[in-house]
Design an enzyme around this catalytic site. Structure first.
Site, PDB file in Angstrom:
ATOM      1  N   TYR A 115      -1.925  -0.834  10.649  1.00  0.00           N
ATOM      2  CA  TYR A 115      -2.119  -1.395   9.303  1.00  0.00           C
ATOM      3  C   TYR A 115      -0.925  -1.023   8.408  1.00  0.00           C
ATOM      4  CZ  TYR A 115      -3.576  -1.226   4.426  1.00  0.00           C
ATOM      5  OH  TYR A 115      -3.596  -1.341   3.063  1.00  0.00           O
ATOM      6  N   LYS A 166       2.170  -3.459   6.598  1.00  0.00           N
ATOM      7  CA  LYS A 166       2.574  -3.471   5.179  1.00  0.00           C
ATOM      8  C   LYS A 166       4.082  -3.208   5.064  1.00  0.00           C
ATOM      9  CE  LYS A 166      -1.355  -4.458   3.363  1.00  0.00           C
ATOM     10  NZ  LYS A 166      -1.544  -5.784   2.760  1.00  0.00           N
ATOM     11  N   SER A 200       0.840  -1.197   0.000  1.00  0.00           N
ATOM     12  CA  SER A 200       0.000   0.000   0.000  1.00  0.00           C
ATOM     13  C   SER A 200       0.875   1.246   0.000  1.00  0.00           C
ATOM     14  CB  SER A 200      -0.855  -0.029   1.269  1.00  0.00           C
ATOM     15  OG  SER A 200      -1.415   1.237   1.494  1.00  0.00           O
TER      16      SER A 200
HETATM   17  C1  UD1 Z   1      -6.395   4.338   3.667  1.00  0.00           C
HETATM   18  C2  UD1 Z   1      -4.963   3.953   3.856  1.00  0.00           C
HETATM   19  C3  UD1 Z   1      -4.516   3.081   2.721  1.00  0.00           C
HETATM   20  C4  UD1 Z   1      -5.429   1.906   2.588  1.00  0.00           C
HETATM   21  C5  UD1 Z   1      -6.841   2.405   2.392  1.00  0.00           C
HETATM   22  C6  UD1 Z   1      -7.770   1.209   2.310  1.00  0.00           C
HETATM   23  C7  UD1 Z   1      -3.486   5.527   5.010  1.00  0.00           C
HETATM   24  C8  UD1 Z   1      -2.726   6.799   4.899  1.00  0.00           C
HETATM   25  N1  UD1 Z   1      -4.127   5.153   3.905  1.00  0.00           N
HETATM   26  O1  UD1 Z   1      -6.428   5.207   2.549  1.00  0.00           O
HETATM   27  O2  UD1 Z   1      -3.233   2.602   2.935  1.00  0.00           O
HETATM   28  O3  UD1 Z   1      -5.030   1.101   1.520  1.00  0.00           O
HETATM   29  O4  UD1 Z   1      -7.214   3.219   3.465  1.00  0.00           O
HETATM   30  O5  UD1 Z   1      -8.399   0.932   3.492  1.00  0.00           O
HETATM   31  O6  UD1 Z   1      -3.479   4.871   6.009  1.00  0.00           O
HETATM   32  N2  UD1 Z   1     -12.805  10.600   3.621  1.00  0.00           N
HETATM   33  C9  UD1 Z   1     -13.765  11.499   4.030  1.00  0.00           C
HETATM   34  N3  UD1 Z   1     -14.919  11.026   4.551  1.00  0.00           N
HETATM   35  C10 UD1 Z   1     -15.164   9.667   4.683  1.00  0.00           C
HETATM   36  C11 UD1 Z   1     -14.178   8.758   4.243  1.00  0.00           C
HETATM   37  C12 UD1 Z   1     -12.995   9.254   3.724  1.00  0.00           C
HETATM   38  O7  UD1 Z   1     -13.581  12.705   3.938  1.00  0.00           O
HETATM   39  O8  UD1 Z   1     -16.241   9.300   5.180  1.00  0.00           O
HETATM   40  C13 UD1 Z   1     -11.542  11.129   3.079  1.00  0.00           C
HETATM   41  C14 UD1 Z   1     -10.337  10.719   3.916  1.00  0.00           C
HETATM   42  O9  UD1 Z   1     -10.154  11.581   4.995  1.00  0.00           O
HETATM   43  C15 UD1 Z   1      -9.239  10.785   2.872  1.00  0.00           C
HETATM   44  C16 UD1 Z   1      -9.930  10.392   1.560  1.00  0.00           C
HETATM   45  O10 UD1 Z   1     -11.324  10.576   1.808  1.00  0.00           O
HETATM   46  O11 UD1 Z   1      -8.770  12.072   2.763  1.00  0.00           O
HETATM   47  C17 UD1 Z   1      -9.703   8.955   1.194  1.00  0.00           C
HETATM   48  O12 UD1 Z   1      -9.981   8.146   2.332  1.00  0.00           O
HETATM   49  P1  UD1 Z   1     -10.079   6.574   2.282  1.00  0.00           P
HETATM   50  O13 UD1 Z   1     -10.925   6.165   1.129  1.00  0.00           O
HETATM   51  O14 UD1 Z   1     -10.469   6.103   3.636  1.00  0.00           O
HETATM   52  O15 UD1 Z   1      -8.606   6.103   1.936  1.00  0.00           O
HETATM   53  P2  UD1 Z   1      -7.215   6.553   2.589  1.00  0.00           P
HETATM   54  O16 UD1 Z   1      -7.372   7.002   3.978  1.00  0.00           O
HETATM   55  O17 UD1 Z   1      -6.551   7.469   1.637  1.00  0.00           O
END
Ligand code: UD1
Length: 458
Positions: free
Chosen positions: A270, A274, A223
């Protein structure tokens, strides 16, 4: 006729940028019922291609049990002996990324042995994969390659039995793709030991098993989280931003310097699993130079198969952006909370490199292929699987709204623990060495998710 239209859309039309996603969805809406009926018929005609073995080993997830790994019951490998020669074994092959990869492998002509304990997936996915692969091969006038399924936890002794059975039958496992890991950031914070036990200890035991059976081609789901604090430097992340042995590199000013190994600023257990897993794989590769280990660093996998037949369908409640947006669009959740609007980005919301899961799946086929080519010399090699284009959370919401023709109610909240502001891939290594690059956009991802949601509601 509808079937032919689907084939043409699926094989080419859906990738044609001149067609609008909305037009395609309209087509799909009309044909999908007929398609499913046809696919079921085809499936029943060709069901002998799919063999399902139920080893009945109870699944363990952190949510079900943080402390118990069950022993398997006796395997029942009836029929295993009447199988072709060479398989790619896909651990966790019915999950989100695993199922799309299994389909791509079948479409590329590989026989596939799926091992999955169904702890975060459903057995029905197997028939969905079969349906799509059968249709693909039917259009070429050929029968699909073999798809076998063993329901088991890859960490149990049944795995040894399974590999022994395949060896005894004269079959070989030409490569292993390992998806069977836990992936929730928040769950890893609550249950770190369960994460270390599966993602790290489970991996070590698996590697010992592969060594015993002389399996060299191993593709590991890593990841972008391994880049830790380097994500925030505002530049696309290069594979050399995280290495496991010191190396001499030319920096951006042309000066040769030592690139020290190790990760900095990992944000959660997590992410650490990785990183540890990659480090273990790198050590193993150093000790066993004939290994061909590929660690694929995923950025943000989203979207689903263009028909919506395969999609993200976890047992656990999703917390990632796309599934949460989908749940809001469906009205299952009242509104989306946008985590952070004060990041140093073009609209204040976080930037991610969202990669369509079908592109990601194709990256695995490229990795399996490249690892067995004579041009591959490294026993361990890392590749980013991303698009190279960052999109903000606000842009993703807009894309989803356009696909669904609905508003996504959203409120801006504080930053989420463990988040980074920006995380975008440099893609040149995967392009030059794997001959692979992502071709789909976030709009494609949103369109396909919406297709799946529409299909699901019928
Ligand atoms: C995270 C992990 C990544 C993992 C992935 C899958 C980190 C830095 N990244 O990615 O390694 O493979 O999860 O589980 O640990 N968001 C919102 N509202 C929500 C959900 C998400 O604003 O309800 C935003 C998050 O804050 C982020 C973006 O959307 O900025 C993407 O979030 P998400 O889809 O959860 O993935 P990552 O956090 O990037």
């Amino acid at each position: 006729m509808w079937f032919k239209l689907l084939i043409s859309l699926y094989d080419s039309g859906l990738e044609d940028p001149t067609r609008s996603g909305l037009q395609l969805i309209a087509y799909l809406d009309d044909i999908v019922v007929e398609y499913i009926q046809y696919a079921r018929l085809v499936d029943s005609l060709y069901s002998s291609s799919t063999l399902s073995l139920d080893f009945d080993s109870a699944a363990t997830t952190p949510e079900r049990s943080a402390a118990h790994t069950p022993e398997p019951s006796t395997p029942q490998p009836d029929g295993v002996y009447n199988v072709p020669q060479s398989y790619v074994m896909v651990l966790g092959g019915l999950g989100y990324i695993g199922s799309h990869t299994t389909l791509e492998l079948l479409q590329e002509g590989y026989n596939v042995l799926v091992v999955d304990d169904l702890s975060n997936s459903f057995e029905e996915v197997l028939s969905r994969i079969t349906q799509l692969a059968t249709i693909h091969w039917q259009a070429k006038g050929k029968k699909m390659p073999a798809l076998q399924f063993a329901k088991m936890d890859y960490r149990t002794t049944a795995m040894h039995q399974l590999l022994s059975d395949y060896t005894a039958a004269g079959s070989s496992i030409s490569g292993v793709i390992h998806f069977a890991a836990f992936k929730s950031v928040s769950e890893s914070i609550a249950h770190p030991l369960a994460y270390y036990r599966n993602n790290v200890s489970g991996l070590i035991d698996l590697l010992i098993l592969l060594e015993e059976f002389d399996i060299k081609n191993f593709v590991f789901s890593s990841s972008a989280t391994v880049y830790g604090a380097k994500s925030n430097l505002g530049k696309p992340l290069r594979e050399r931003d995280l290495v496991h042995f010191d190396e001499m590199v030319q920096n951006d000013d042309g000066v040769v310097e030592t690139n020290l190994n190790g990760a900095l600023g990992l944000t959660c257990p997590y992410g650490r699993t990785k990183y540890f897993a990659e480090a273990i794989l790198a050590d193993l590769a150093k000790a066993s130079p004939s290994m061909r280990i590929t660690a694929l660093r995923y950025f943000n996998p989203v979207g689903c198969h263009s028909t919506g037949i395969l999609r993200e369908d976890p047992r656990q409640k999703p917390t990632n952006l796309f599934p949460v947006v989908a749940s809001v669009v469906q009205g299952k959740q009242q509104q989306l909370e946008v985590f952070g609007s004060d990041w140093d980005t073009r609209d204040g919301t976080a930037v991610r490199d969202f990669i369509h899961v079908v592109d990601l799946a194709k990256g695995h086929i490229a990795a399996v292929r490249a690892a067995s080519s004579p041009e591959r010399h490294d026993a361990f090699r890392t590749y980013n699987l991303g698009t190279g284009n960052g999109m903000t959370v606000a842009e993703v919401i807009a894309s989803f709204e356009a696909a669904a023709k609905r508003t996504v109610p959203a409120v801006r909240g504080p930053r989420r623990e463990g988040d980074v502001g920006s995380c975008v891939a440099a893609t040149d290594r995967a392009e030059s060495e794997l001959g692979w690059r992502a071709t789909r956009t976030v709009d494609d991802c949103a369109r396909d998710c919406w297709t799946a949601l529409t299909l699901n509601q019928q």
